[in-house]
Design a protein around this motif. Structure first.
Motif, PDB file in Angstrom:
ATOM      1  N   SER A   1      15.768  -8.588  -3.850  1.00  0.00           N
ATOM      2  CA  SER A   1      14.776  -7.697  -4.457  1.00  0.00           C
ATOM      3  C   SER A   1      15.415  -6.608  -5.305  1.00  0.00           C
ATOM      4  CB  SER A   1      13.922  -7.051  -3.363  1.00  0.00           C
ATOM      5  OG  SER A   1      13.245  -8.011  -2.596  1.00  0.00           O
ATOM      6  N   PHE A   2      16.478  -6.003  -4.780  1.00  0.00           N
ATOM      7  CA  PHE A   2      17.007  -4.796  -5.404  1.00  0.00           C
ATOM      8  C   PHE A   2      18.435  -4.932  -5.928  1.00  0.00           C
ATOM      9  CE2 PHE A   2      14.141  -3.212  -1.912  1.00  0.00           C
ATOM     10  CZ  PHE A   2      13.066  -2.933  -2.742  1.00  0.00           C
TER      11      PHE A   2
ATOM     12  N   ALA B   1      10.078  -0.709  -6.718  1.00  0.00           N
ATOM     13  CA  ALA B   1       9.883  -0.616  -5.274  1.00  0.00           C
ATOM     14  C   ALA B   1       9.001  -1.753  -4.764  1.00  0.00           C
ATOM     15  CB  ALA B   1       9.284   0.732  -4.903  1.00  0.00           C
ATOM     16  N   LEU B   2       8.005  -2.149  -5.546  1.00  0.00           N
ATOM     17  CA  LEU B   2       7.088  -3.208  -5.123  1.00  0.00           C
ATOM     18  C   LEU B   2       7.771  -4.567  -5.023  1.00  0.00           C
ATOM     19  CD1 LEU B   2       3.858  -2.265  -7.103  1.00  0.00           C
ATOM     20  CD2 LEU B   2       4.247  -2.079  -4.636  1.00  0.00           C
ATOM     21  N   ARG B   3       8.943  -4.716  -5.644  1.00  0.00           N
ATOM     22  CA  ARG B   3       9.652  -5.993  -5.537  1.00  0.00           C
ATOM     23  C   ARG B   3      10.068  -6.311  -4.098  1.00  0.00           C
ATOM     24  NH1 ARG B   3      11.802  -9.024  -9.264  1.00  0.00           N
ATOM     25  NH2 ARG B   3      13.669  -9.427  -8.006  1.00  0.00           N
TER      26      ARG B   3
ATOM     27  N   VAL C   1       0.839  -1.206   0.000  1.00  0.00           N
ATOM     28  CA  VAL C   1       0.000   0.000   0.000  1.00  0.00           C
ATOM     29  C   VAL C   1       0.872   1.252   0.000  1.00  0.00           C
ATOM     30  CG1 VAL C   1      -1.632   1.342   1.373  1.00  0.00           C
ATOM     31  CG2 VAL C   1      -1.992  -1.111   1.067  1.00  0.00           C
ATOM     32  N   VAL C   2       1.914   1.266   0.840  1.00  0.00           N
ATOM     33  CA  VAL C   2       2.798   2.437   0.922  1.00  0.00           C
ATOM     34  C   VAL C   2       3.514   2.680  -0.403  1.00  0.00           C
ATOM     35  CG1 VAL C   2       4.880   3.356   2.037  1.00  0.00           C
ATOM     36  CG2 VAL C   2       3.102   2.264   3.416  1.00  0.00           C
ATOM     37  N   ASN C   3       3.830   1.597  -1.134  1.00  0.00           N
ATOM     38  CA  ASN C   3       4.648   1.725  -2.345  1.00  0.00           C
ATOM     39  C   ASN C   3       3.857   1.593  -3.645  1.00  0.00           C
ATOM     40  OD1 ASN C   3       7.768   1.802  -1.679  1.00  0.00           O
ATOM     41  ND2 ASN C   3       6.788   0.487  -0.154  1.00  0.00           N
ATOM     42  N   LEU C   4       2.536   1.663  -3.583  1.00  0.00           N
ATOM     43  CA  LEU C   4       1.723   1.512  -4.793  1.00  0.00           C
ATOM     44  C   LEU C   4       2.091   2.541  -5.860  1.00  0.00           C
ATOM     45  CD1 LEU C   4      -1.891   0.614  -3.587  1.00  0.00           C
ATOM     46  CD2 LEU C   4      -0.380  -0.729  -5.076  1.00  0.00           C
TER      47      LEU C   4
END
Length: 443
Positions: A383-384, A147-149, A138-141
Motif C-alpha cells: 500500500s505505502f 491513506a485510503l490505499r 471511514v476513519v481515513n476519509l
C-alpha cells in the motif's frame, strides 16, 4: 386411533440445524495435527518479531536495515531483489501454497464439503474482511487517497499467532471452535490474496502471465496423475512463480494457484478415495512445517522491524489516521464482523449453536480474529512502500491492534477455561475400549 398432528407440531419435531457441531473423528485428528504445527509456528513467529523489533531499535539498527535491503539474485525477469522482498514475494508463496491446499481439502474432503457446515466460517470470514475495511475507510476519509490505499491492511487473520495465543491461554476450547478459527483464517487469507491480485498489482505484463500458464498446466497434469517426484514438480512450481512475479501480479498468487491444482482424493486405481491420504494431504504434511517454521517467521523478521523512536515516536505513529484506522478495524471491526456474520447466519437459517456452546465462545474467537499480522504486513508494504512513514506507522498499529485483540480474547476465553476443562475430560472417555472416544460414536 393416532392423534393428528398440526403443522406447528410438525415444525417443532423437525431437527434443528446446529452450528459448531462436533466434527468427525478423522477430521478431529487431522485438525489437531495442524493446530500443533501452527502453534509451534506461532511461537517461532513471535520470537522472530521480537528479535526484529529489538534489533531495529538497538544501537545496531543500521545493520538490520542494511541486511533487509541487501540485494541478491540475478538480473533477469526482475529477480534482483532485496532480502525483504524475497521474503515477501518468495517465502510467503510457500505459505499461500499450504493455504490453498488446506482450503481445497476442507471443501473437497473435509467436514466443510457440507454447505451447511461451510456457510458459517465462510460468512464469518467475509464479515471479518468487509467491516474492518469499512471502518478503516471511514476513519481515513479525510486523510486523502494515499491513506485510503491501506483499506485492506486489517482484513486478514494470522492463524499462527491466533493459535499461539490459544496455547498460552491453555483453554480447552471444543475442536469445532478451533476448526472454525482455522477455516476462517484460511478463507480470509485467500480473500486478502485475491484483494492483492486485483487492487495491488504492479505494471502488468500479460505476455508473462500467458507464459505462466504453460508450467502451471504441466504441474497440474503431473499432480493429477499423482506424480510426487520433487525433481519434476519443484522446477515447474518455480517457473510458475518466476513468470507470475514477472507479470506484475504479486508472486504469492502463484502459491494459491499451485495449491488449487493438487488433487485431494486418491485415484480409484490406487485404492479409491477412502484408501488413505491424497496428494494434497501428502504435500501439506511435508510443506506445512517449512511454511510455519521457516517461511513465515523469516518474513516476519524482515517485515516487522520498525524503528519506533521511543515514546515520542510511538505517539507520532498512533496519532496517524492510518494507524488509528488499523487499530480500530482490527480490534472492533474484526470482532464485530466475525461475530455479527455468525449471528446473522444463525438467525436467517434458523440454526442454533451446538449443545454446550454459548455465544460468549464465539465472541472470544471473534476477538482473537483481530490478530492480523503476516498478510497485514504484506499489504502494508504494497500500500505505502517499504520506506514510507505510513508503512512504519501501519506496522506499529498492526502490532498494537493484534496485541489488544489478543489480550481481550484472553480475558473472555480464560473465563470459559474451567467449563471446557470438564468437557475435555468427558471427551477422553473410552468405555468400550475401541480406541475412539465415546463422544464421537462409531466411525
Amino acid at each position: 386411533m393416532p392423534t393428528p398432528t398440526s403443522p406447528s407440531d410438525s415444525r417443532r419435531s423437525r431437527p434443528v440445524a446446529r452450528i459448531f457441531s462436533r466434527s468427525s473423528y478423522p477430521e478431529h485428528l487431522r485438525v489437531a495435527a495442524i493446530l500443533r504445527k501452527e502453534t509451534v509456528g506461532g511461537a517461532l513467529l513471535l520470537i522472530a518479531t521480537v528479535a526484529a523489533l529489538i534489533w531495529a531499535n538497538s544501537p545496531a539498527s543500521e545493520s538490520y536495515f542494511a541486511l533487509r535491503d541487501t540485494t541478491v539474485g540475478v538480473d533477469f525477469l526482475h529477480l534482483m531483489l532485496p532480502l525483504g522482498h524475497w521474503a515477501a514475494d518468495g517465502l510467503l508463496a510457500i505459505f499461500f501454497f499450504v493455504a490453498g491446499l488446506e482450503l481445497k481439502r476442507e471443501f473437497v474432503a473435509g467436514d466443510l464439503r457440507n454447505p451447511s457446515r461451510a456457510a458459517v466460517p465462510v460468512a464469518a470470514a467475509f464479515g471479518g474482511v468487509a467491516l474492518p475495511a469499512v471502518l478503516y475507510t471511514v476513519v481515513n476519509l479525510a486523510a486523502g487517497p494515499e491513506a485510503l490505499r491501506g483499506w485492506a491492511i486489517p482484513t486478514a487473520t494470522d492463524i499462527a499467532f491466533a493459535l499461539a495465543v490459544l496455547a498460552v491461554i491453555s483453554t480447552h476450547l471444543p475442536a469445532a471452535l478451533r476448526t472454525f478459527l482455522l477455516t476462517l483464517a484460511v478463507v480470509d487469507d485467500l480473500i486478502a490474496i485475491a484483494i492483492i491480485a486485483v487492487f495491488y498489482p504492479g505494471e502488468l505484463h500479460l505476455s508473462m502471465l500467458a507464459f505462466a500458464l504453460i508450467p502451471l498446466a504441466a504441474f497440474t497434469f503431473l499432480v493429477q496423475k499423482r506424480i510426487r517426484s520433487w525433481y519434476l514438480l519443484l522446477p515447474l512450481a518455480l517457473a510458475v512463480w518466476i513468470l507470475i512475479h514477472a507479470s506484475g501480479i504479486h508472486a504469492t498468487v502463484a502459491g494459491v494457484l499451485l495449491g488449487f491444482a493438487v488433487p485431494v482424493l486418491r485415484s480409484r486405481k490406487n485404492g479409491g478415495p477412502e484408501a488413505g491420504p491424497g496428494l494434497a494431504e501428502h504435500l501439506e504434511h511435508h510443506i506445512r512445517p517449512l511454511s510455519a517454521g521457516v517461511a513465515v517467521p523469516l518474513f516476519a523478521f524482515f517485515s516487522a522491524g520498525v524503528a519506533i523512536g521511543g515514546a515520542s515516536g510511538l505517539k507520532s505513529a498512533l496519532t496517524d489516521s492510518v494507524a488509528v484506522g488499523i487499530v480500530v478495524a482490527l480490534v472492533a471491526g474484526k470482532a464485530l464482523g466475525v461475530f455479527g456474520a455468525t449471528w446473522l447466519v444463525t438467525k436467517t437459517s434458523k440454526a442454533e449453536l451446538d449443545d454446550g456452546l454459548a455465544w460468549i465462545d464465539v465472541a472470544g474467537l471473534a476477538l482473537l480474529a483481530g490478530m492480523g499480522f503476516t498478510v497485514s504486513l504484506l499489504i502494508s508494504e504494497l500500500s505505502f512502500g517499504v520506506d514510507s512513514a505510513h508503512n512504519d506507522h501501519a506496522k506499529v498499529a498492526i502490532l498494537a491492534g493484534s496485541l489488544i485483540s489478543a489480550l481481550l480474547a484472553a480475558i473472555v476465553l480464560r473465563a470459559r477455561n474451567r467449563h471446557y476443562r470438564h468437557v475435555a475430560e468427558l471427551e477422553t472417555t473410552d468405555r468400550d475400549g475401541d480406541g475412539i472416544p465415546d463422544v464421537f460414536g462409531k466411525v
